[in-house]
Design an enzyme around this catalytic site. Sequence first.
Site, PDB file in Angstrom:
ATOM      1  N   ARG A   1     -31.586 112.305 113.033  1.00  0.00           N
ATOM      2  CA  ARG A   1     -31.127 111.404 111.992  1.00  0.00           C
ATOM      3  C   ARG A   1     -29.608 111.245 111.986  1.00  0.00           C
ATOM      4  O   ARG A   1     -29.082 110.331 111.369  1.00  0.00           O
ATOM      5  CB  ARG A   1     -31.579 111.909 110.611  1.00  0.00           C
ATOM      6  CG  ARG A   1     -33.062 111.819 110.365  1.00  0.00           C
ATOM      7  CD  ARG A   1     -33.405 112.193 108.944  1.00  0.00           C
ATOM      8  NE  ARG A   1     -34.837 112.221 108.693  1.00  0.00           N
ATOM      9  CZ  ARG A   1     -35.576 111.173 108.400  1.00  0.00           C
ATOM     10  NH1 ARG A   1     -35.002 109.986 108.297  1.00  0.00           N
ATOM     11  NH2 ARG A   1     -36.864 111.284 108.177  1.00  0.00           N
TER      12      ARG A   1
ATOM     13  N   ARG B   1     -31.327 104.125 100.574  1.00  0.00           N
ATOM     14  CA  ARG B   1     -31.831 104.619 101.862  1.00  0.00           C
ATOM     15  C   ARG B   1     -31.216 103.843 103.026  1.00  0.00           C
ATOM     16  O   ARG B   1     -30.889 104.422 104.070  1.00  0.00           O
ATOM     17  CB  ARG B   1     -33.360 104.522 101.910  1.00  0.00           C
ATOM     18  CG  ARG B   1     -34.058 105.475 100.947  1.00  0.00           C
ATOM     19  CD  ARG B   1     -35.555 105.279 100.951  1.00  0.00           C
ATOM     20  NE  ARG B   1     -36.146 105.689 102.222  1.00  0.00           N
ATOM     21  CZ  ARG B   1     -37.402 105.432 102.572  1.00  0.00           C
ATOM     22  NH1 ARG B   1     -38.188 104.738 101.755  1.00  0.00           N
ATOM     23  NH2 ARG B   1     -37.875 105.836 103.724  1.00  0.00           N
TER      24      ARG B   1
ATOM     25  N   LYS C   1     -41.299 102.424 112.430  1.00  0.00           N
ATOM     26  CA  LYS C   1     -41.208 103.466 113.466  1.00  0.00           C
ATOM     27  C   LYS C   1     -42.476 104.318 113.528  1.00  0.00           C
ATOM     28  O   LYS C   1     -43.001 104.583 114.612  1.00  0.00           O
ATOM     29  CB  LYS C   1     -40.008 104.392 113.191  1.00  0.00           C
ATOM     30  CG  LYS C   1     -38.665 103.720 113.195  1.00  0.00           C
ATOM     31  CD  LYS C   1     -37.548 104.726 113.018  1.00  0.00           C
ATOM     32  CE  LYS C   1     -37.609 105.484 111.709  1.00  0.00           C
ATOM     33  NZ  LYS C   1     -37.452 104.584 110.522  1.00  0.00           N
TER      34      LYS C   1
ATOM     35  N   ARG D   1     -44.354  96.233  98.766  1.00  0.00           N
ATOM     36  CA  ARG D   1     -45.473  97.130  99.058  1.00  0.00           C
ATOM     37  C   ARG D   1     -46.078  97.674  97.765  1.00  0.00           C
ATOM     38  O   ARG D   1     -45.367  98.018  96.826  1.00  0.00           O
ATOM     39  CB  ARG D   1     -44.978  98.278  99.944  1.00  0.00           C
ATOM     40  CG  ARG D   1     -46.068  99.187 100.460  1.00  0.00           C
ATOM     41  CD  ARG D   1     -45.609  99.977 101.662  1.00  0.00           C
ATOM     42  NE  ARG D   1     -44.347 100.689 101.457  1.00  0.00           N
ATOM     43  CZ  ARG D   1     -43.702 101.325 102.422  1.00  0.00           C
ATOM     44  NH1 ARG D   1     -44.167 101.321 103.664  1.00  0.00           N
ATOM     45  NH2 ARG D   1     -42.574 101.959 102.167  1.00  0.00           N
TER      46      ARG D   1
ATOM     47  N   ARG E   1     -44.435 102.458  94.786  1.00  0.00           N
ATOM     48  CA  ARG E   1     -43.940 103.823  94.937  1.00  0.00           C
ATOM     49  C   ARG E   1     -42.473 103.889  94.550  1.00  0.00           C
ATOM     50  O   ARG E   1     -41.737 102.911  94.715  1.00  0.00           O
ATOM     51  CB  ARG E   1     -44.083 104.294  96.395  1.00  0.00           C
ATOM     52  CG  ARG E   1     -45.503 104.354  96.903  1.00  0.00           C
ATOM     53  CD  ARG E   1     -45.573 105.017  98.257  1.00  0.00           C
ATOM     54  NE  ARG E   1     -44.477 104.596  99.133  1.00  0.00           N
ATOM     55  CZ  ARG E   1     -44.220 105.125 100.327  1.00  0.00           C
ATOM     56  NH1 ARG E   1     -44.957 106.096 100.788  1.00  0.00           N
ATOM     57  NH2 ARG E   1     -43.224 104.671 101.056  1.00  0.00           N
TER      58      ARG E   1
END
Length: 212
Positions: free
Chosen positions: A90, A169, A15, A125, A158
Site C-alpha cells: 500500500r 479513502r 482489484k 452501492r 455501507r
Amino acid sequence: MGVRLIMLGAPGAGKGTQAALLSERLGIPTISTGSILRQAIKDGTDVGLQVKALIEAGHFAPDDLIVEIVNQRVSQPDCENGFILDGMPRTLAQAHALDKAGIIIDRVVDIEISDEEIMDRMTGRRVCQQCGETYHIQAKPPIKPGICDGCGGELVMRRDDAPETVKERLAVYHAQTEPLKDFYAQRGILCAVASRPGIAEMTAAVMEALNL
C-alpha cells in the site's frame, strides 16, 4: 509458466474481483493481507493477537508484520507457480520491505479509473442487511427500490461507501499508494489498464496487457 503479480488501483477499482478471476484462470492463489489478518484474529494466533491489540488501540499493523505474513504465505507450496498480491503493498515503504524480504514480483497491474467514476460506483452501492447480496442503484438495481430481490431484506449503504468516507479513502490512496505506479514503472513491470464497464471486458483487457 508462473507469474507473480501485484494488483494496484484506487479503492473500488475492482482489484479484488479481477484478482479472483485471474487466480481462477491462471491457477495461482490470491493473497489478500486483509483476509489473512482477519483469519489470524479469528483463529487467535500469535500474529492475530498482536494485530487485534493494535487495531483495538487504533493503530495499523506495522509494515514488518505485514511483510512477515506475506513472506510466510508465498513460501507455501501452492505459490510455487506464482501468486497475486491484493491489497499489498500500500506504500513505498511496504514495496521496499518486499524487496528486502526477497519477494520477487514479475508484473504489476494498475487499474486506471477516475475519482468521479469511483464515487459513482461506491456511493451507488447497496447491500442487503440480511443476506449480504450487493446491488447498485444504476448498474444493478433491485426490482423493488430498497428491497433485496432474493430475500426481501432491506438494502442499505455501507459506512465505507458514504461519500465523505470514499473521498477520504481516495485522498489516502493518492497520497500513499499512487506513488507505487512510478516505482514499478521505473522497473519496467507496470501494466496500466484502463477501466472497462464490464467485468469480463476488464478481465480480457488485463490478460491482454499481461500477454497471457
